[in-house]
Design an enzyme around this catalytic site. Structure first.
Site, PDB file in Angstrom:
ATOM      1  N   GLU A 125       3.394  -5.372   7.281  1.00  0.00           N
ATOM      2  CA  GLU A 125       2.620  -4.408   7.996  1.00  0.00           C
ATOM      3  C   GLU A 125       3.069  -4.208   9.678  1.00  0.00           C
ATOM      4  O   GLU A 125       3.259  -3.259  10.209  1.00  0.00           O
ATOM      5  CB  GLU A 125       1.308  -4.805   7.827  1.00  0.00           C
ATOM      6  CG  GLU A 125       0.931  -4.744   6.497  1.00  0.00           C
ATOM      7  CD  GLU A 125       0.718  -5.899   5.309  1.00  0.00           C
ATOM      8  OE1 GLU A 125       1.879  -6.639   6.301  1.00  0.00           O
ATOM      9  OE2 GLU A 125       0.398  -6.299   4.235  1.00  0.00           O
ATOM     10  N   ALA A 160       0.585  -1.528   0.112  1.00  0.00           N
ATOM     11  CA  ALA A 160      -0.188  -0.058  -0.328  1.00  0.00           C
ATOM     12  C   ALA A 160       1.005   1.458   0.283  1.00  0.00           C
ATOM     13  O   ALA A 160       2.096   1.294   0.553  1.00  0.00           O
ATOM     14  CB  ALA A 160      -1.367  -0.007   1.506  1.00  0.00           C
ATOM     15  N   GLY A 191      -0.039  -5.511   0.207  1.00  0.00           N
ATOM     16  CA  GLY A 191      -0.383  -5.255  -0.234  1.00  0.00           C
ATOM     17  C   GLY A 191      -0.327  -5.898  -1.633  1.00  0.00           C
ATOM     18  O   GLY A 191      -0.830  -6.494  -2.104  1.00  0.00           O
ATOM     19  N   GLU A 249      -0.952  -9.229  -0.946  1.00  0.00           N
ATOM     20  CA  GLU A 249      -1.872  -9.557  -0.984  1.00  0.00           C
ATOM     21  C   GLU A 249      -2.856  -9.632  -2.069  1.00  0.00           C
ATOM     22  O   GLU A 249      -3.251 -10.521  -2.621  1.00  0.00           O
ATOM     23  CB  GLU A 249      -2.619  -8.837  -0.454  1.00  0.00           C
ATOM     24  CG  GLU A 249      -2.248  -8.298   1.345  1.00  0.00           C
ATOM     25  CD  GLU A 249      -2.442  -7.966   2.542  1.00  0.00           C
ATOM     26  OE1 GLU A 249      -2.483  -7.099   1.727  1.00  0.00           O
ATOM     27  OE2 GLU A 249      -3.544  -8.168   2.911  1.00  0.00           O
TER      28      GLU A 249
END
Ligand code: COA
Length: 261
Positions: free
Chosen positions: A135, A68, A112, A115
């Site tokens: 994270e 992210a 992310g 992911e």
């Protein structure tokens, strides 16, 4: 006709659509715009009959997606962050896409980004790829499916270790724990990915889509329900012209010509 996007590129090669996250100077980090555009493009490709398989990759040689966009986290409230994740979920758009999506992983595949790869159906990595859910180092946890999809793919112990330590693993290690299907030298990544994508794109679109739907049930339902739904989806194939074509072609010793009907 595709609309134009600022942060992603679309290339079509026969029945394969290649989506490239195009923010190489930010290691292809996912900002709100990229998530929105990715989800919108997938919505466009859903009903595009000329597309049989989608490949997702990152621009440049350094990163698939480095996570992210951390710059957007600063000062964000819990409620805003929740609505960003729910309303513009690229992860859900990938997960619910009816055709196969292959992650072509060419470098950092973190947070992310990992992911996104986990939401895809098949993962192919170059030797220089690396994987992690870092994270925890930011005082947060994965929010794009990492705790669920990684655990289902590699098992609870490996997922715990990756998520709790935030450790980055190399491509061979990712292969050894089942996180990626193949690891190839960087200069063969595209060829290997396209070989698999093209092989799938040649099959009947209806059976490919129903097979994907049936496989995805396996990690969500219990065995009895999964087996029942598999039989239903198997029987549904018999409503297609492609099933008649596939069976007749075999009996007539010729190559089938599937029409997606
Ligand atoms: N969000 C926002 N910006 C990011 C980013 C991210 N996830 N990852 C990289 N960038 C930016 C850097 O801030 C830098 O921007 P700048 O040139 O304006 O300073 C640029 O991308 C290049 O990054 P840099 O760190 O110089 O490249 P590198 O090749 O040395 O290292 C990484 C690459 C991926 C190892 C490193 O950038 C990193 O650790 N990124 C964060 C990974 C992460 O924690 N992801 C999970 C987020 S939840």
């Amino acid at each position: 006709m595709s609309q134009s996007y600022e942060t992603i590129l679309l290339e079509r090669r026969d029945r394969v659509a290649i989506i490239t996250i195009n923010r190489p100077d930010k290691r292809n980090a996912l900002n709100i715009k990229t998530r929105e555009e990715g989800a919108a493009l997938l919505e466009e490709l859903r009903s595009d009959e000329s597309v049989g398989v989608v490949v997702i990759t990152g621009a440049g040689e350094k990163a698939f997606i480095a996570g992210a966009d951390i710059a957007e986290f600063a000062g964000r409230t819990a409620l805003t962050q929740r609505s960003v994740m729910v309303a513009r979920s690229l992860f859900n758009a990938i997960d619910t896409f009816p055709k196969p999506i292959i992650a072509m992983i060419n470098g950092y595949c973190l947070g992310g980004g990992c992911e996104v790869a986990l939401a895809c159906d098949i993962r192919i990595a170059s030797e220089n790829a690396s994987f992690g859910q870092p994270e925890i180092n930011l005082g947060i946890i994965p929010g794009g499916g990492g705790t669920q999809r990684l655990t289902r793919l590699v098992g609870e112990g490996k997922a715990m270790e990756m998520i709790l330590t935030g450790e980055i693993i190399d491509a061979q290690t990712a292969f050894s724990i089942g996180l990626v299907n193949h690891v190839v030298p960087m200069d063969q990544l595209e060829a290997k990915t396209m070989q698999i994508a093209s092989r799938i794109a040649e099959k009947g679109p209806i059976s490919v889509s129903l097979a994907k739907e049936a496989i995805k049930i396996a990690s969500r339902a219990n065995l009895d329900e999964g087996l029942r739904r598999e039989v239903d989806l198997f029987a549904l194939c018999f409503a297609s012209e492609d099933k008649d074509e596939g069976v007749n072609a075999f009996l007539e010793k010729r190559k089938p010509l599937f029409k997606g009907k």
